[in-house]
Design a protein around this motif. Sequence first.
Motif, PDB file in Angstrom:
ATOM      1  N   TRP A   3      50.268  37.957  27.363  1.00 23.57           N
ATOM      2  CA  TRP A   3      50.061  38.150  28.798  1.00 23.57           C
ATOM      3  C   TRP A   3      48.810  37.392  29.220  1.00 23.57           C
ATOM      4  N   LYS A   4      48.703  37.085  30.512  1.00 25.63           N
ATOM      5  CA  LYS A   4      47.517  36.398  31.012  1.00 25.63           C
ATOM      6  C   LYS A   4      46.945  37.141  32.209  1.00 25.63           C
ATOM      7  N   LEU A   5      45.649  37.507  32.071  1.00 22.59           N
ATOM      8  CA  LEU A   5      44.912  38.102  33.181  1.00 22.59           C
ATOM      9  C   LEU A   5      44.399  37.006  34.103  1.00 22.59           C
ATOM     10  N   PRO A   6      44.380  37.233  35.398  1.00 20.95           N
ATOM     11  CA  PRO A   6      43.769  36.260  36.302  1.00 20.95           C
ATOM     12  C   PRO A   6      42.251  36.326  36.193  1.00 20.95           C
ATOM     13  N   PRO A   7      41.524  35.325  36.704  1.00 18.98           N
ATOM     14  CA  PRO A   7      40.051  35.395  36.706  1.00 18.98           C
ATOM     15  C   PRO A   7      39.569  36.652  37.424  1.00 18.98           C
ATOM     16  N   SER A   8      38.445  37.187  36.962  1.00 18.63           N
ATOM     17  CA  SER A   8      37.872  38.382  37.585  1.00 18.63           C
ATOM     18  C   SER A   8      36.356  38.313  37.479  1.00 18.63           C
TER      19      SER A   8
ATOM     20  N   LYS B 100      38.201  46.063  42.227  1.00 20.74           N
ATOM     21  CA  LYS B 100      38.834  45.784  43.520  1.00 20.74           C
ATOM     22  C   LYS B 100      40.270  46.288  43.595  1.00 20.74           C
ATOM     23  N   GLY B 101      40.840  46.653  42.443  1.00 19.35           N
ATOM     24  CA  GLY B 101      42.202  47.155  42.462  1.00 19.35           C
ATOM     25  C   GLY B 101      43.088  46.484  41.429  1.00 19.35           C
ATOM     26  N   ARG B 102      44.411  46.584  41.619  1.00 15.18           N
ATOM     27  CA  ARG B 102      45.392  46.095  40.656  1.00 15.18           C
ATOM     28  C   ARG B 102      45.352  44.576  40.528  1.00 15.18           C
TER      29      ARG B 102
END
Length: 611
Positions: free
Chosen positions: A73-78, A60-62
């Motif tokens: 670092w922490k990635l958001p849910p995807s 979906k993008g960045r």
Amino acid sequence: MIHYEIHPINPEAHLFEVTLHLDKVDADGQLLYMPNWIPGSYMVRDFSKHIQWIRAENKKGRLELGRVDKSTWKLPPSSSAVTVVYQVYAWDLSVRGAHLDQTHGFFNGTCVFLAVSGREDETCHVDINRPDGEDYVHWRLATGLKPIEGTSEFAFGRYQAADYDELIDCPVEMSDFRLISFEACGVPHYMALTGRHQVDEKRLADDLTRICEHHIDFFGGSAPMDRYIFMTYVLGSGFGGLEHRNSTALHCSREDLPLESDEPGKVKDTYQTFLDLCSHEYFHTWNVKRIKPAEFLPYDTQNESYTELLWAFEGITSYYDNLALAQTACIDKEEYLTRLAKTLTSVRRSKGRLIQTVTDSSFDAWTKFYKQDENAPNAVVSYYTKGAEISVCLDLLIRQKTDWKKSLKDIMGRLWNEYGKVDKGVENDTIQTLVLEETPETSHQAIKDFFEAALYTTDELPTASLLKAVGVELKYLPRVDKNDRGSFKATLPPNKQLSDLGLEHKSKATGVMVKSVYADSPAGKAGISADDHLIALEGLRINSSTFDRQIEQIPVGETVSITGFRRDELMTFEVTLEEAECDTAYITYAEDFDQHQDHFEHWLNLKDSGQ
């Protein structure tokens, strides 16, 4: 599957670009982190500081990457797969870091691969790419990682690691290196030499074959890896090594390597030192990479892991690294005794041995041993050298107490079989317990007393008396000159009365620069300090090449005037000279050597080497 790609995108700017492909992300988001230290080098190095930039995206993008702390670092849910891309600046020319330019690329995984928190046990794939351009078409790749999916050995392509721990324990060298191949106990071994050099390939391969086979036999005759690589960067000046599970990263000077023009039958001292280094790191394949302190199971590369056992993992390794050279006839017995004398000199010259126990040195490696300052000679003892001296004593003590039926080798065998092979951590008292189990009960109190004194006090070790029992005499005398670090002598030199300042210095065009001052020395009592620039002795300019000889010739007890700069202020120091310390180890055969020769040969195990 966790999948990485690494590309040296700009050798001139020293930049690696890394892509991390994640098939899924935790429902609450995904933590990613870079190690803060590398196993085998016990100092926080904050490898994350070399990340130039980092970004993440899904279909979906960045995605927004949140910062948790300096290396996390922490990635958001995807709901779909995520790609993380970042650039790493690589200009750390050491065995611990990452380095890239137009001549070669090198990296440890701790410097370039983000870990996926909670998924460290999963298999990893990594695509390792060649730099773009015609200048790099001849480059090859050396690593302990397993090539897969059609990738040939020593070629760029796809590699696999069983887990993150293996990924960061297999460094990578890429260049137009020279590859030397040999077998040890049926296992393929290689040395990849990067950098301009000349070398006698056959001699180096023959010597390494004997050393590697010695270590494999030492631990039972079966190697714990199916291939092994010595990755060696040859420099104008450099020295160091870092052990890994099936490889080692080494730095050496060009003069360290053997040349076809070298005198036949003669092993130059610099080559002995290089073989010591190779032997040391290879012995670590067992002792610290698989036989580990309990605190290292598993490694926590985010936080310091404290242990008091480095005296054993580095000290025992330091004992056997050059002993193996004698036992394999790479050097003769008197060259070995010279190397032992240099180790003992190093311990004796450390005033820190009177302040710090060897177990404290190990525990404080993070803050003291790896962060030494100008006062380190007065405050720190090396767990390498004192650990090696403890190991000499322990080996001879076990032999004596068992009527020469057992040795330290038996203890190492049990550590391998009962701890290393089964991933069981070694506790602080494990070695003591094994020694007591291998020795008669009548000797137990003496052994307990030895361990207590050697490990937990600053008392002097019984090295001289234990060596005496194998027909070897150890004496400490003043150094002959600045470069004297002890040796084997057929006849011990006379104990001359020499004057001494009690400082270490380096040459300057205008005098000498003080590096360190020993506690309670004449220089220390006079107020001379580290970084003082000494320019005159008794009103005459100091010549750095003759300064030490001048001092030695001044009568003991005489007071001299030394002038120098501290920062930009001129200062004068009145120094009363004292007799040079007896801090240099000399080893010779005792007068009754013939009566102890069998025990001497039993200790060094020289009969099989033809000595």
